[in-house]
Design a protein around this motif. Structure first.
Motif, mmCIF file in Angstrom:
data_model
loop_
_atom_site.group_PDB
_atom_site.id
_atom_site.type_symbol
_atom_site.label_atom_id
_atom_site.label_comp_id
_atom_site.label_asym_id
_atom_site.label_seq_id
_atom_site.Cartn_x
_atom_site.Cartn_y
_atom_site.Cartn_z
ATOM 1 N N GLN A 108 49.281 3.457 52.524
ATOM 2 C CA GLN A 108 50.705 3.641 52.242
ATOM 3 C C GLN A 108 51.233 2.710 51.164
ATOM 4 O O GLN A 108 52.427 2.761 50.861
ATOM 5 C CB GLN A 108 51.516 3.433 53.534
ATOM 6 N N ASP A 109 50.385 1.871 50.589
ATOM 7 C CA ASP A 109 50.848 1.014 49.496
ATOM 8 C C ASP A 109 49.758 0.917 48.442
ATOM 9 O O ASP A 109 48.574 1.086 48.724
ATOM 10 C CB ASP A 109 51.241 -0.378 50.003
ATOM 11 N N HIS A 110 50.186 0.618 47.224
ATOM 12 C CA HIS A 110 49.274 0.645 46.081
ATOM 13 C C HIS A 110 48.204 -0.440 46.178
ATOM 14 O O HIS A 110 47.034 -0.201 45.837
ATOM 15 C CB HIS A 110 50.063 0.479 44.781
ATOM 16 N N ALA A 111 48.568 -1.626 46.624
ATOM 17 C CA ALA A 111 47.604 -2.726 46.674
ATOM 18 C C ALA A 111 46.466 -2.418 47.648
ATOM 19 O O ALA A 111 45.289 -2.636 47.336
ATOM 20 C CB ALA A 111 48.311 -4.019 47.072
ATOM 21 N N THR A 112 46.812 -1.907 48.822
ATOM 22 C CA THR A 112 45.779 -1.575 49.803
ATOM 23 C C THR A 112 44.912 -0.423 49.307
ATOM 24 O O THR A 112 43.692 -0.422 49.500
ATOM 25 C CB THR A 112 46.424 -1.202 51.151
ATOM 26 N N ALA A 113 45.524 0.551 48.655
ATOM 27 C CA ALA A 113 44.763 1.686 48.131
ATOM 28 C C ALA A 113 43.763 1.237 47.073
ATOM 29 O O ALA A 113 42.606 1.678 47.065
ATOM 30 C CB ALA A 113 45.717 2.732 47.558
ATOM 31 N N ALA A 114 44.182 0.341 46.176
ATOM 32 C CA ALA A 114 43.281 -0.154 45.138
ATOM 33 C C ALA A 114 42.134 -0.943 45.752
ATOM 34 O O ALA A 114 40.982 -0.835 45.315
ATOM 35 C CB ALA A 114 44.060 -1.025 44.152
ATOM 36 N N TRP A 115 42.441 -1.727 46.774
ATOM 37 C CA TRP A 115 41.403 -2.506 47.461
ATOM 38 C C TRP A 115 40.413 -1.582 48.166
ATOM 39 O O TRP A 115 39.202 -1.775 48.095
ATOM 40 C CB TRP A 115 42.068 -3.451 48.462
ATOM 41 N N THR A 132 28.703 2.305 49.212
ATOM 42 C CA THR A 132 29.645 3.161 49.931
ATOM 43 C C THR A 132 30.900 3.306 49.078
ATOM 44 O O THR A 132 31.524 2.309 48.710
ATOM 45 C CB THR A 132 30.013 2.556 51.298
ATOM 46 N N ARG A 133 31.255 4.536 48.752
ATOM 47 C CA ARG A 133 32.419 4.795 47.901
ATOM 48 C C ARG A 133 33.466 5.562 48.700
ATOM 49 O O ARG A 133 33.383 6.790 48.816
ATOM 50 C CB ARG A 133 32.014 5.588 46.667
ATOM 51 N N PRO A 134 34.447 4.877 49.255
ATOM 52 C CA PRO A 134 35.502 5.581 49.992
ATOM 53 C C PRO A 134 36.331 6.463 49.057
ATOM 54 O O PRO A 134 36.593 6.112 47.910
ATOM 55 C CB PRO A 134 36.354 4.441 50.571
ATOM 56 N N LEU A 135 36.744 7.603 49.581
ATOM 57 C CA LEU A 135 37.711 8.459 48.890
ATOM 58 C C LEU A 135 39.084 8.077 49.432
ATOM 59 O O LEU A 135 39.304 8.130 50.645
ATOM 60 C CB LEU A 135 37.413 9.931 49.179
ATOM 61 N N VAL A 136 39.987 7.659 48.562
ATOM 62 C CA VAL A 136 41.258 7.083 48.997
ATOM 63 C C VAL A 136 42.420 7.997 48.627
ATOM 64 O O VAL A 136 42.516 8.481 47.495
ATOM 65 C CB VAL A 136 41.470 5.685 48.380
ATOM 66 N N ALA A 137 43.305 8.226 49.593
ATOM 67 C CA ALA A 137 44.557 8.952 49.362
ATOM 68 C C ALA A 137 45.712 8.008 49.670
ATOM 69 O O ALA A 137 45.723 7.351 50.708
ATOM 70 C CB ALA A 137 44.636 10.187 50.253
ATOM 71 N N GLY A 138 46.661 7.920 48.740
ATOM 72 C CA GLY A 138 47.784 7.001 48.925
ATOM 73 C C GLY A 138 48.895 7.295 47.944
ATOM 74 O O GLY A 138 48.896 8.339 47.275
ATOM 75 N N PRO A 139 49.841 6.380 47.813
ATOM 76 C CA PRO A 139 50.986 6.618 46.924
ATOM 77 C C PRO A 139 50.585 6.731 45.455
ATOM 78 O O PRO A 139 51.367 7.235 44.649
ATOM 79 C CB PRO A 139 51.885 5.407 47.161
ATOM 80 N N HIS A 140 49.375 6.289 45.116
ATOM 81 C CA HIS A 140 48.943 6.338 43.717
ATOM 82 C C HIS A 140 48.487 7.735 43.292
ATOM 83 O O HIS A 140 48.495 8.048 42.099
ATOM 84 C CB HIS A 140 47.793 5.358 43.486
ATOM 85 N N ASN A 141 48.097 8.581 44.266
ATOM 86 C CA ASN A 141 47.596 9.894 43.875
ATOM 87 C C ASN A 141 48.131 11.058 44.716
ATOM 88 O O ASN A 141 47.855 12.213 44.400
ATOM 89 C CB ASN A 141 46.063 9.920 43.908
ATOM 90 N N MET A 142 48.904 10.779 45.763
ATOM 91 C CA MET A 142 49.503 11.865 46.539
ATOM 92 C C MET A 142 50.767 12.362 45.841
ATOM 93 O O MET A 142 51.540 11.560 45.304
ATOM 94 C CB MET A 142 49.845 11.383 47.947
ATOM 95 N N PRO A 143 51.010 13.677 45.832
ATOM 96 C CA PRO A 143 52.188 14.205 45.139
ATOM 97 C C PRO A 143 53.481 13.805 45.849
ATOM 98 O O PRO A 143 53.525 13.692 47.080
ATOM 99 C CB PRO A 143 51.983 15.725 45.204
ATOM 100 N N VAL A 144 54.529 13.580 45.055
ATOM 101 C CA VAL A 144 55.865 13.355 45.606
ATOM 102 C C VAL A 144 56.532 14.721 45.691
ATOM 103 O O VAL A 144 56.865 15.319 44.665
ATOM 104 C CB VAL A 144 56.684 12.397 44.727
#
Length: 311
Positions: A108-115, A132-144
């Motif tokens: 839910q936040d950019h810093a955690t998503a980048a980490w 291991t490459r996690p696939l991350v969904a968060g505010p950086h790539n989810m549509p508004v």
């Protein structure tokens, strides 16, 4: 039965540990000089169970590529422990089920998503053995999503988008879009999505906005959240206003709903305003007041604008 070639290929390293130093040069891996080497037990059996649980695990079937396992992890903040646990989840599940594994992390936040998006490696810097490459969904790539038609195309995706954008400056518009989009959907679909959004917002200020929208736009649904809001409104009405049982004795449900929304929002209602609402018998006028009750700053403001009977 273990064969002689099998034994020879690995036991030579037990007898000559420094062999790896020369072998690494042959294989093109630059390593610092070895200082010492000592044998470690080869038994990898876990003597004591270690409890590990993923948040959600799904077996996904596909048309062309066969099944795979989807691990879904909800990550609210950086956690150094995940550096070890996430690779463990992936390798363990792959070994147990013999299926490809995809790790999806929701933030839910950019810093955690980048980490969370950083590749996690096990091995030497010169040659990682496991990545291991996690696939991350968060505010950086989810549509508004602030368009009702777009939200209605996929209500589940729109709900997840609203949750991941809980801290977005435009969250009020996002939530209003969701409340309108859910209005015409079947109750079996609406009820869980309403609760997911409420849970996803946590104790953020936007949570109060969502409760107000549920009370007004989705008041006809009987989800746990909507019932809780109604209960709060009844309590507030009894504590703040003592107009001789006006709310309890009000025949029109619309009047009770207006007072309920004002009470749930913590808006003070004067005795004059409460009596005016409770004694109103005009359904259309009550509907107008109900809409205003969701946005006004004071109880008397619901009477501003409209017909002469409104004032």
């Amino acid at each position: 039965m273990v064969s002689a070639p099998h034994e020879a290929m690995h036991r030579i390293f037990q007898e000559y540990p420094s062999l790896f130093s020369q072998l690494s040069e042959v294989l093109g891996i630059e390593l610092p000089p070895l200082v010492s080497a000592e044998p470690v037990t080869v038994d990898l059996t876990e003597s004591e169970p270690l409890e590990r649980r993923v948040d959600t695990l799904l077996r996904i079937e596909t048309q062309n590529d066969g099944p795979f396992l989807l691990v879904v992890e909800a990550q609210g903040k950086k956690d150094p422990g995940k550096t070890a646990s996430w690779p463990y989840y992936v390798t363990y599940l792959n070994n147990k089920y013999r299926l490809p594994v995809l790790l999806l992390v929701i933030c839910q936040d950019h810093a955690t998503a980048a980490w969370a998006a950083r590749p996690l490696t096990i091995g030497l810097p010169q040659w990682p053995t496991v990545t291991t490459r996690p696939l991350v969904a968060g505010p950086h790539n989810m549509p508004v999503i602030t368009d009702v038609a777009e939200a209605r195309k996929d209500l589940a995706l729109a709900t997840l988008s609203a949750i991941t954008h809980a801290d977005n400056p435009d969250v009020d518009a996002i939530l209003k879009t969701m409340s309108v989009a859910l209005r015409d959907a079947p109750e079996s679909i609406v009820a869980p999505l309403v609760e997911f959004i409420a849970q996803g917002l946590g104790n953020r200020p936007a949570a109060r906005q969502w409760r107000n929208l549920v009370a007004v736009d989705l008041s006809f649904y009987t989800s746990p959240l909507s019932e809780e809001i109604r209960d709060e409104g009844r309590v507030e009405g009894r504590v703040e206003g003592r107009v001789e049982g006006r709310v309890e004795g009000c025949v029109e449900r619309g009047a009770a709903d207006v007072l309920l929304v004002l009470g749930a929002r913590g808006i003070a209602v004067s005795d004059r305003a409460r009596e005016k609402i409770a004694t109103c018998t005009d359904p259309e006028l009550l509907s107008q007041w109900l809409v205003r009750a969701a946005v006004v700053a004071t109880g008397d403001e619901i009477f501003d604008g409209g017909s002469s009977a409104d004032r």
